[in-house]
Design a protein around this motif. Structure first.
Motif, PDB file in Angstrom:
ATOM      1  N   VAL A 122       7.992 -21.179 -65.346  1.00 43.58           N
ATOM      2  CA  VAL A 122       6.662 -21.200 -65.957  1.00 43.58           C
ATOM      3  C   VAL A 122       6.786 -21.710 -67.382  1.00 43.58           C
ATOM      4  N   VAL A 123       5.648 -22.104 -67.958  1.00 43.78           N
ATOM      5  CA  VAL A 123       5.585 -22.470 -69.370  1.00 43.78           C
ATOM      6  C   VAL A 123       4.924 -21.302 -70.088  1.00 43.78           C
ATOM      7  N   ARG A 124       5.652 -20.688 -70.999  1.00 41.80           N
ATOM      8  CA  ARG A 124       5.126 -19.535 -71.729  1.00 41.80           C
ATOM      9  C   ARG A 124       5.379 -19.748 -73.215  1.00 41.80           C
ATOM     10  N   ASP A 125       4.302 -19.793 -73.982  1.00 44.95           N
ATOM     11  CA  ASP A 125       4.389 -20.023 -75.437  1.00 44.95           C
ATOM     12  C   ASP A 125       5.155 -21.307 -75.756  1.00 44.95           C
ATOM     13  N   GLY A 126       4.941 -22.346 -74.945  1.00 47.00           N
ATOM     14  CA  GLY A 126       5.572 -23.637 -75.177  1.00 47.00           C
ATOM     15  C   GLY A 126       7.022 -23.719 -74.755  1.00 47.00           C
ATOM     16  N   ASN A 127       7.526 -22.690 -74.080  1.00 51.94           N
ATOM     17  CA  ASN A 127       8.914 -22.673 -73.620  1.00 51.94           C
ATOM     18  C   ASN A 127       8.971 -22.549 -72.103  1.00 51.94           C
ATOM     19  N   LEU A 128      10.013 -23.131 -71.504  1.00 45.94           N
ATOM     20  CA  LEU A 128      10.236 -22.994 -70.068  1.00 45.94           C
ATOM     21  C   LEU A 128      11.009 -21.718 -69.813  1.00 45.94           C
ATOM     22  N   ARG A 129      10.532 -20.917 -68.856  1.00 49.83           N
ATOM     23  CA  ARG A 129      11.189 -19.650 -68.532  1.00 49.83           C
ATOM     24  C   ARG A 129      11.059 -19.371 -67.033  1.00 49.83           C
ATOM     25  N   PHE A 130      12.082 -18.747 -66.473  1.00 52.10           N
ATOM     26  CA  PHE A 130      11.994 -18.211 -65.122  1.00 52.10           C
ATOM     27  C   PHE A 130      11.486 -16.779 -65.264  1.00 52.10           C
ATOM     28  N   VAL A 131      10.336 -16.472 -64.626  1.00 56.41           N
ATOM     29  CA  VAL A 131       9.666 -15.193 -64.856  1.00 56.41           C
ATOM     30  C   VAL A 131       9.379 -14.498 -63.531  1.00 56.41           C
ATOM     31  N   GLU A 132       9.770 -13.241 -63.443  1.00 56.65           N
ATOM     32  CA  GLU A 132       9.485 -12.455 -62.248  1.00 56.65           C
ATOM     33  C   GLU A 132       7.985 -12.213 -62.136  1.00 56.65           C
ATOM     34  N   ALA A 166       4.468 -22.916 -62.450  1.00 57.29           N
ATOM     35  CA  ALA A 166       3.804 -24.053 -63.082  1.00 57.29           C
ATOM     36  C   ALA A 166       3.885 -25.259 -62.152  1.00 57.29           C
ATOM     37  N   LYS A 167       2.994 -26.216 -62.379  1.00 57.07           N
ATOM     38  CA  LYS A 167       2.982 -27.455 -61.599  1.00 57.07           C
ATOM     39  C   LYS A 167       3.614 -28.548 -62.453  1.00 57.07           C
ATOM     40  N   PHE A 168       4.727 -29.098 -61.968  1.00 56.85           N
ATOM     41  CA  PHE A 168       5.463 -30.103 -62.719  1.00 56.85           C
ATOM     42  C   PHE A 168       5.370 -31.453 -62.023  1.00 56.85           C
ATOM     43  N   ASN A 169       5.144 -32.489 -62.806  1.00 55.54           N
ATOM     44  CA  ASN A 169       5.225 -33.864 -62.323  1.00 55.54           C
ATOM     45  C   ASN A 169       6.541 -34.425 -62.837  1.00 55.54           C
ATOM     46  N   ILE A 170       7.325 -34.986 -61.945  1.00 58.40           N
ATOM     47  CA  ILE A 170       8.630 -35.510 -62.312  1.00 58.40           C
ATOM     48  C   ILE A 170       8.566 -37.024 -62.247  1.00 58.40           C
ATOM     49  N   GLU A 171       8.798 -37.655 -63.388  1.00 59.28           N
ATOM     50  CA  GLU A 171       8.692 -39.102 -63.479  1.00 59.28           C
ATOM     51  C   GLU A 171      10.058 -39.711 -63.198  1.00 59.28           C
ATOM     52  N   GLY A 172      10.078 -40.690 -62.333  1.00 57.96           N
ATOM     53  CA  GLY A 172      11.305 -41.386 -62.034  1.00 57.96           C
ATOM     54  C   GLY A 172      11.605 -42.413 -63.104  1.00 57.96           C
ATOM     55  N   SER A 173      12.841 -42.846 -63.147  1.00 57.66           N
ATOM     56  CA  SER A 173      13.228 -43.886 -64.104  1.00 57.66           C
ATOM     57  C   SER A 173      14.232 -44.797 -63.436  1.00 57.66           C
TER      58      SER A 173
END
Length: 59
Positions: free
Chosen positions: A34-44, A49-56
């Motif tokens: 999840v995104v919490r306070d602008g940081n990525l965290r694994f939360v019980e 969160a919904k992530f879009n992964i851009e290829g390169s």
């Protein structure tokens, strides 16, 4: 925080169509990213969160 190997705490990407969910371990046994306070965290118990992964491409 203590780093651990991916064998102990693997990260799994779930393709949800137009976005990805990222989980530590699996959906059944793990924690969502999840995104919490602008940081990525694994939360019980968190809502994943919904992530879009851009290829390169590497030219």
């Amino acid at each position: 925080m203590v780093p651990v190997s991916s064998q102990e705490e693997p990260v799994t990407f779930y393709d949800m169509g137009n976005f990805y969910e990222i989980w530590q371990k699996t959906r059944d046994t793990g924690l969502p990213l999840v995104v919490r306070d602008g940081n990525l965290r694994f939360v019980e118990g968190g809502q994943p969160a919904k992530f879009n992964i851009e290829g390169s491409s590497w030219d």
